[in-house]
Design a protein around this motif. Structure first.
Motif, short mmCIF file in Angstrom:
data_model
loop_
_atom_site.label_atom_id
_atom_site.label_comp_id
_atom_site.label_asym_id
_atom_site.label_seq_id
_atom_site.Cartn_x
_atom_site.Cartn_y
_atom_site.Cartn_z
N UNK B 168 0.85 -1.19 0.00
CA UNK B 168 0.00 0.00 0.00
C UNK B 168 0.89 1.24 0.00
N UNK B 169 0.57 2.16 -0.91
CA UNK B 169 1.19 3.49 -0.87
C UNK B 169 0.14 4.40 -0.29
N UNK B 170 0.48 5.21 0.68
CA UNK B 170 -0.52 6.13 1.20
C UNK B 170 0.01 7.55 1.24
N UNK B 171 -0.82 8.46 0.76
CA UNK B 171 -0.53 9.87 0.96
C UNK B 171 -1.79 10.48 1.53
N UNK B 172 -1.70 11.72 1.98
CA UNK B 172 -2.93 12.41 2.37
C UNK B 172 -3.28 13.37 1.25
N UNK B 173 -4.43 13.97 1.35
CA UNK B 173 -4.95 14.82 0.29
C UNK B 173 -3.95 15.92 -0.09
N UNK B 174 -3.20 16.41 0.88
CA UNK B 174 -2.26 17.51 0.62
C UNK B 174 -1.15 17.06 -0.33
N UNK B 175 -0.52 15.96 -0.01
CA UNK B 175 0.56 15.45 -0.87
C UNK B 175 0.00 15.04 -2.24
N UNK B 176 -1.22 14.52 -2.24
CA UNK B 176 -1.83 14.07 -3.49
C UNK B 176 -2.05 15.21 -4.47
N UNK B 177 -2.43 16.35 -3.95
CA UNK B 177 -2.85 17.44 -4.83
C UNK B 177 -1.86 18.59 -4.99
N UNK B 178 -0.83 18.64 -4.15
CA UNK B 178 0.10 19.76 -4.31
C UNK B 178 0.99 19.52 -5.53
N UNK B 179 1.46 20.63 -6.10
CA UNK B 179 2.34 20.54 -7.26
C UNK B 179 3.75 20.97 -6.87
N UNK B 180 4.72 20.21 -7.36
CA UNK B 180 6.13 20.51 -7.08
C UNK B 180 6.95 20.17 -8.31
N UNK B 181 8.13 20.70 -8.31
CA UNK B 181 9.06 20.33 -9.37
C UNK B 181 9.56 18.90 -9.10
N UNK B 182 9.62 18.14 -10.17
CA UNK B 182 10.14 16.78 -10.02
C UNK B 182 11.01 16.46 -11.22
N UNK B 183 12.14 15.83 -10.93
CA UNK B 183 13.01 15.38 -12.02
C UNK B 183 12.81 13.89 -12.20
N UNK B 184 12.24 13.53 -13.35
CA UNK B 184 12.00 12.11 -13.61
C UNK B 184 13.28 11.48 -14.12
N UNK B 185 13.80 10.50 -13.40
CA UNK B 185 15.06 9.88 -13.82
C UNK B 185 14.89 9.05 -15.09
N UNK B 186 15.96 8.88 -15.87
CA UNK B 186 15.86 8.04 -17.06
C UNK B 186 15.58 6.59 -16.66
N UNK B 187 14.81 5.92 -17.50
CA UNK B 187 14.39 4.55 -17.18
C UNK B 187 15.58 3.64 -16.91
N UNK B 188 16.67 3.89 -17.63
CA UNK B 188 17.83 3.00 -17.50
C UNK B 188 18.48 3.10 -16.13
#
Lengths: 276, 378
Positions: B168-188
């Motif tokens: 189970x992954x759990x977040x609360x409504x705040x983490x679910x809906x807030x927007x932040x910068x994220x760096x998506x790592x390369x799949x490799x």
């Protein structure tokens, strides 16, 4: 070696501890025989068949046969089957349910699997009672009949499973009885070969619970009742509602074609990728 | 995807990205606030990567479908919130006993019942632990940022595959809906774990046989290893049993595989704890509040740190006890009536004072509220 012995060796699990859980005289064994004969006729490989069941006497059926088998939670067999089929559409998924399993706790899943046209075959053993828990009335217990939770007789109307399946959108619906085992073989074979959500309703008997509480006699007596009550669809069409009271209308209620979920999803993927 | 991709994402969207990166190719769900964006994202992304999305008739069906898909060899997940999560409990137990890997995102909102659909809460901590009936271990991971939503989702899939368990992954409504910068790592660059498949001939395959890890190899339907899966207690061959020694063996193995894996499963963040006299023990969005409170407290000369469990369950007993032994007090702020603090108290044995801070009005706990509690110590 007789044909049935050969089929037993081919399809029953040799490492499973028999005897089975069903009462002597139960119709579930007849249905299991029908299912094996029908699958044998289709020529499908055992590896490609997934047999899924819910809870109750019917739920114990898959454990005896040598396919990929899942004994799921009460009423939810079709949801597991949906996941299996969509994850690997090459698999042939057959779902075994009882009347309480498919119509009461699993009624919602049943109509939605039919509506979505998930390419699985649903076989429902309808014995009009919750047998395993001791004979409580089910959604198919007729009005006026007795059960351990209806000792003053049932005051509810019963579901007509096959008619409900037709209305919900199943592309193939057939009803038979375990007395007419050869006819049942054919229904199941056609249902398995049909693409889309196919339903076979097998009227069967629970002499241990339903029969005893309603003084309907032995398993043999109840099978004689199936023999005498069955009316082929063609004949039933010419009979009045009153004449059909208490009868079992057998035959293929619907056989049509509608878009199938996994095939449609394949096209959807192409659209999503911008290729179509 | 050779390069890092920087994006502005919502927590729920980062869970979708994490799931796809982890190899999730099946999603079944039912709309519910505040988790719906996960279903929406999956419905858009999965078909592009040859995955499958299906919107089921309810959460019971969603849970059944993801178990089915996993049995057929496809990594699967669902997402929901309190009311839907309650409906999933029975089939969640099925995944536990039949050892089917799958991931459930439970985005917490106020409860009980319909509760506060659009407000935040952390009231499901105990439901996630004990919601399904019977003795069972469970893994629950709780990210606190958008970046972590991605990495924790990836980890959830890896753990589910490694241990053959629902995670189970759990977040609360705040983490679910807030927007932040994220760096998506390369799949490799990502470590992806897949379930171990049997390598013996089918005739030799014993589907639930114990081994050193306590995790039997898992075949998938259609690969020639025909076996029986059941929610009944079963023997090593998968057939129902009620023999006491076989029942005991199964239930204890299910626990042992998670107990032995605790070091691998458990993860938490220590923030300014080295010299701390008081530690704030907080998770999810309150982990953010707690860090800010610690920074402010240090400006006042108070030596305050934060311990933030990312693994909520299995409870991080060792890490928590280590903190309790070295501080004067621990403050446990949470958006419920004291569900995690109850566990902290259970392992405390008089090491440190435990101060609870409970907020159940649908609003986030503020740093100021934590600082006010600090006055009970300083």
């Amino acid at each position: 070696m007789p044909e049935y012995t050969r089929l037993i060796h081919q399809y029953l699990r040799h490492d499973k501890k028999f005897p089975h859980v069903w009462c002597p005289g139960c119709g579930n064994g007849i249905l299991l025989g029908s299912l094996i004969r029908a699958i044998h006729k289709t020529g499908l490989s055992k590896d490609d068949i997934v047999l899924v069941s819910g809870i109750g006497c019917s739920g114990r059926l898959p454990v005896y046969v040598d396919f990929n088998t899942v004994h799921t939670t009460h009423g939810r067999a079709l949801t597991f089957a949906t996941g299996i089929k969509l994850a690997n559409p090459a698999l042939h998924v057959i779902v075994i349910m009882g009347d309480g399993d498919s119509m009461a706790i699993g009624g919602n899943h049943f109509i939605h699997a039919a509506r979505r046209n998930i390419d699985v075959t649903a076989i429902i053993l309808n014995n009009s009672i919750y047998g395993m828990t001791g004979g409580q009335y089910s959604p198919t217990t007729p009005y006026g009949m007795k059960a351990s939770t209806a000792v003053y007789t049932s005051i509810e109307q019963s579901f007509k499973i096959s008619e409900l399946a037709v209305t919900a959108g199943a592309v193939f619906v057939g009803r038979g009885t375990v007395y007419h085992a050869k006819f049942l073989d054919g229904l199941i074979e056609k249902a398995i070969e049909k693409k889309g959500f196919s339903v076979v309703e097998a009227i069967t008997h629970c002499h241990t619970q339903y029969g005893r509480q309603n003084r309907l006699g032995s398993a043999v007596d109840m099978m004689k009742w199936q023999r005498d009550s069955a009316v082929p669809l063609e004949k039933a069409a010419k009979m009045s509602e009153k004449e059909l009271e208490g009868k079992i209308v057998t035959g293929i209620l619907v056989d049509k074609d509608l878009p199938i979920y996994d095939k449609e999803y394949k096209k959807l993927r192409e659209r999503a990728k911008g290729k179509a | 995807m050779a390069e890092n991709k920087t994006r502005l994402l919502q927590g729920n969207e980062a869970i979708v990205e994490g799931a796809i990166a982890a190899g999730c190719r099946f999603f079944a769900g039912y709309p519910i606030t505040p988790a719906t964006e996960i279903a929406e994202g999956m419905s858009v992304k999965l078909p592009i990567v040859d995955g499958t999305f299906v919107q089921m008739e309810d959460e019971i069906g969603s849970m059944g479908a993801i178990i089915g898909a996993s049995l057929a060899g496809v990594k699967s997940m669902t997402a929901t919130s309190g009311p839907g999560f309650s409906l999933m409990q029975e089939n969640l137990g099925f995944a536990c006993i039949s050892e089917v890997p799958c991931v459930i995102a439970n985005i917490m909102r106020g409860g009980p019942s319909t509760g506060l659909p659009t407000n935040t809460a952390q009231g499901d901590v105990m439901q996630m632990r004990w919601g399904t009936h019977g003795d069972h271990p469970i893994i629950v991971l709780c990210p606190y940022s958008v970046e972590e939503c991605f990495s924790v989702t990836l980890k959830a899939f890896n753990l589910s595959e490694r241990y053959r368990v629902p995670v189970i992954i759990t977040t609360d409504e705040v983490v679910a809906h807030m927007r932040e910068k994220i760096t998506l790592p390369p799949a490799s660059s990502l470590e992806i774990i897949d379930r171990v498949r049997p390598n013996v001939p089918p005739d030799w395959f014993i589907p639930f046989e114990d081994n050193s890890l306590g995790v039997p190899p898992m075949s998938v339907f259609g690969d020639g290893y025909r076996y029986h899966v059941t929610g009944l207690v079963h023997d090593v061959r998968g057939f129902p049993t009620s023999k006491p020694d076989e029942v005991d063996g199964l239930i204890r193995r299910l626990h042992r595989k998670i107990d032995k894996g605790q070091g691998y499963i458990q993860e938490g963040e220590h923030f300014l704890t080295d010299d701390a006299e008081v530690v704030i023990l907080a998770y999810g969005s309150i982990g953010r509040t707690a860090k800010q409170a610690a920074i402010l407290a240090r400006e006042n000369g108070q030596k305050v740190g934060v311990f933030r469990p990312i693994t909520l369950w299995p409870f991080m007993r060792k890490a928590v006890v280590d903190i309790l032994k070295n501080v004067r007090a621990v403050i446990v702020p949470e958006m419920n009536m004291g569900q995690y603090s109850r566990e902290v108290k259970r392992v405390d044995q008089g090491y440190a004072r435990i101060i609870t801070l409970n907020k159940v009005n649908g609003q986030v706990i503020t740093p100021e509220e934590i600082l006010k509690k600090l006055k009970e110590v300083y």
